[in-house]
Design a protein around this motif. Structure first.
Motif, PDB file in Angstrom:
ATOM      1  N   ALA A 166       4.327   4.108  -7.930  1.00 51.26           N
ATOM      2  CA  ALA A 166       3.110   4.760  -8.369  1.00 51.26           C
ATOM      3  C   ALA A 166       1.887   4.427  -7.434  1.00 51.26           C
ATOM      4  O   ALA A 166       0.936   5.181  -6.998  1.00 51.26           O
ATOM      5  N   VAL A 167       1.951   3.117  -7.150  1.00 55.01           N
ATOM      6  CA  VAL A 167       0.976   2.576  -6.162  1.00 55.01           C
ATOM      7  C   VAL A 167       0.754   3.169  -4.789  1.00 55.01           C
ATOM      8  O   VAL A 167      -0.221   3.557  -4.326  1.00 55.01           O
ATOM      9  N   GLN A 168       2.057   3.298  -4.299  1.00 51.51           N
ATOM     10  CA  GLN A 168       2.145   4.026  -3.020  1.00 51.51           C
ATOM     11  C   GLN A 168       1.784   5.473  -3.299  1.00 51.51           C
ATOM     12  O   GLN A 168       1.185   5.765  -2.094  1.00 51.51           O
ATOM     13  N   ALA A 169       2.050   6.030  -4.133  1.00 51.78           N
ATOM     14  CA  ALA A 169       1.566   7.556  -4.361  1.00 51.78           C
ATOM     15  C   ALA A 169      -0.091   7.602  -4.335  1.00 51.78           C
ATOM     16  O   ALA A 169      -0.465   8.683  -3.592  1.00 51.78           O
ATOM     17  N   VAL A 170      -0.620   6.837  -5.049  1.00 51.64           N
ATOM     18  CA  VAL A 170      -2.121   6.881  -5.091  1.00 51.64           C
ATOM     19  C   VAL A 170      -2.702   6.438  -4.113  1.00 51.64           C
ATOM     20  O   VAL A 170      -3.793   7.114  -3.578  1.00 51.64           O
ATOM     21  N   THR A 171      -2.151   5.347  -3.273  1.00 48.88           N
ATOM     22  CA  THR A 171      -2.736   5.059  -2.115  1.00 48.88           C
ATOM     23  C   THR A 171      -2.675   5.992  -1.044  1.00 48.88           C
ATOM     24  O   THR A 171      -3.716   6.177  -0.354  1.00 48.88           O
ATOM     25  N   ALA A 172      -1.542   6.737  -0.967  1.00 48.89           N
ATOM     26  CA  ALA A 172      -1.592   8.014   0.074  1.00 48.89           C
ATOM     27  C   ALA A 172      -2.327   9.090  -0.409  1.00 48.89           C
ATOM     28  O   ALA A 172      -2.987   9.542   0.380  1.00 48.89           O
TER      29      ALA A 172
END
Length: 383
Positions: free
Chosen positions: A98-104
């Motif tokens: 989830a963090v990787q998605a929001v960061t992207a």
């Protein structure tokens, strides 16, 4: 043959640099795993729900349904951003967290201010909340939980965890509201409604400051909570949508996980952004800002314009400074316009600061206008 006038009157045209683009703070991001948007594109923005249909959304995706709720609020928000969370797996790579998605999504689009993750579970919410607290540009997160351990007050639930970690930029709502459409029977991301209200109401026009307390969530069913259950959630700084007095369906209370009200977080973010942009635009517009008292006055005047905007919207207002003394402002002094800008003089600078072209420290004191959300009334009758 004629000779040019420029030999006598030479007119040179100087076009000022474009002012720094300021984040609007009124775009919400909805992140989900549907593959309508590719990972290469990552984020798309839409001005109405019909735009999603035109773009190939079928209408039963969690992102679409959350956007439908988002756009159903009044005032209607101008834009929504939809982001892709890639949970597909292959032999070479693992699914995104989830963090990787929001960061992207943050890297792909810098304009969204609030976000929610469709169908996020407890671990996702906690991890993204930690990221959002440090994300740049500044951001906020909204989430819905229907976890039974929240209502039961069981230790370690998502709301208690975020409260204990003092999450400053995350707002949670407890809701078991269902979609009102037969397309999907799952529970909805009810918090999309208050996120839509927050983004739609943030116009930054005169008198536009607002709170989230006691607002309506269009399309969401009021939660049938007892007073005890409502108290449990509020003690975690959580938020609810309930019916009071059979007449009013109300969102309560508009707080982040650490207890700060959302409107205070939002307006301080806007004010900080505007001050930063005003000073940067001053550096860009002028040939130079001299390291003199006159140069400092130029910077302070630029900052004043941002504070006057905050005063016009209703975020700050005249009042008594009740905090510790700062330079010439003492505890108990009145700030007639709701703010004071103070700075040390150039003469007091160290030689090192002067050599490095550093300004004297600037202190900005503001008095929040606050908001009334509870009233005690005494009614006295004499016969």
């Amino acid at each position: 043959m004629t000779l040019p006038l420029s030999n006598i009157v030479n007119v040179s045209i100087n076009v000022g640099p474009v002012a720094a683009v300021r984040t609007s703070f009124n775009v919400g991001l909805i992140v989900g795993t549907s593959n309508i948007i590719s990972t290469e594109v990552r984020v798309k923005t839409y001005s109405k729900i019909g735009g999603l249909t035109d773009d190939g959304w079928k209408g039963d995706e969690p992102e679409y349904l959350a956007a439908q709720i988002y756009f159903s609020q009044s005032p209607v928000p101008k834009l929504v951003a939809i982001g892709r969370w890639d949970t597909t797996k292959s032999l070479e790579t693992a699914a995104e967290t989830a963090v990787q998605a929001v960061t992207a999504c943050r890297q792909a689009n810098s304009e969204w201010y609030a976000c929610l993750l469709c169908n996020a579970v407890k671990a996702d919410i906690i991890e993204v909340a930690a990221y959002i607290d440090s994300a740049s540009p500044v951001s906020t997160m909204f989430y819905t939980t229907r976890d039974a351990d929240v209502l039961a007050g069981i230790a370690g639930n998502v709301m208690e965890t975020l409260q204990k970690s003092s999450s400053h930029r995350t707002l949670g709502q407890y809701s078991t509201s269902k979609y009102s459409t037969s397309i999907k029977a799952d529970s909805t991301d009810s918090v999309a409604a208050i996120m839509g209200y927050a983004m739609g109401s943030n116009t930054q026009t005169a008198g536009s400051a607002y709170t989230l307390a006691y607002k309506s969530e269009t399309g969401i069913t009021a939660e049938p909570l007892t007073e005890g259950q409502a108290k449990i959630i509020k003690n975690y700084n959580g938020n609810i949508y309930v019916n009071r007095g059979t007449v009013y369906n109300l969102f309560e209370n508009g707080t982040m996980a650490d207890g700060t009200y959302f409107d205070e977080v939002l307006n301080l973010d806007i004010l900080s952004n505007n001050i930063q942009a005003a000073v940067m635009n001053t550096f860009i517009d002028l040939p130079k800002v001299p390291q003199t008292d006159a140069g400092m006055a130029t910077l302070l005047n630029a900052i004043t314009s941002s504070l006057e905007t905050a005063r016009a919207t209703g975020f700050i207002s005249g009042g008594v400074w009740n905090a510790a003394p700062i330079l010439t402002v003492n505890t108990g002094d009145v700030l007639p316009r709701g703010y004071a800008i103070l700075a040390s003089t150039i003469a007091e600078q160290s030689q090192a600061d002067r050599d490095n072209r550093v300004s004297p420290p600037i202190y900005i004191l503001i008095k929040s206008a606050g908001a009334i959300q509870n009233v005690a009334i005494g009614l006295y009758i004499n016969r």
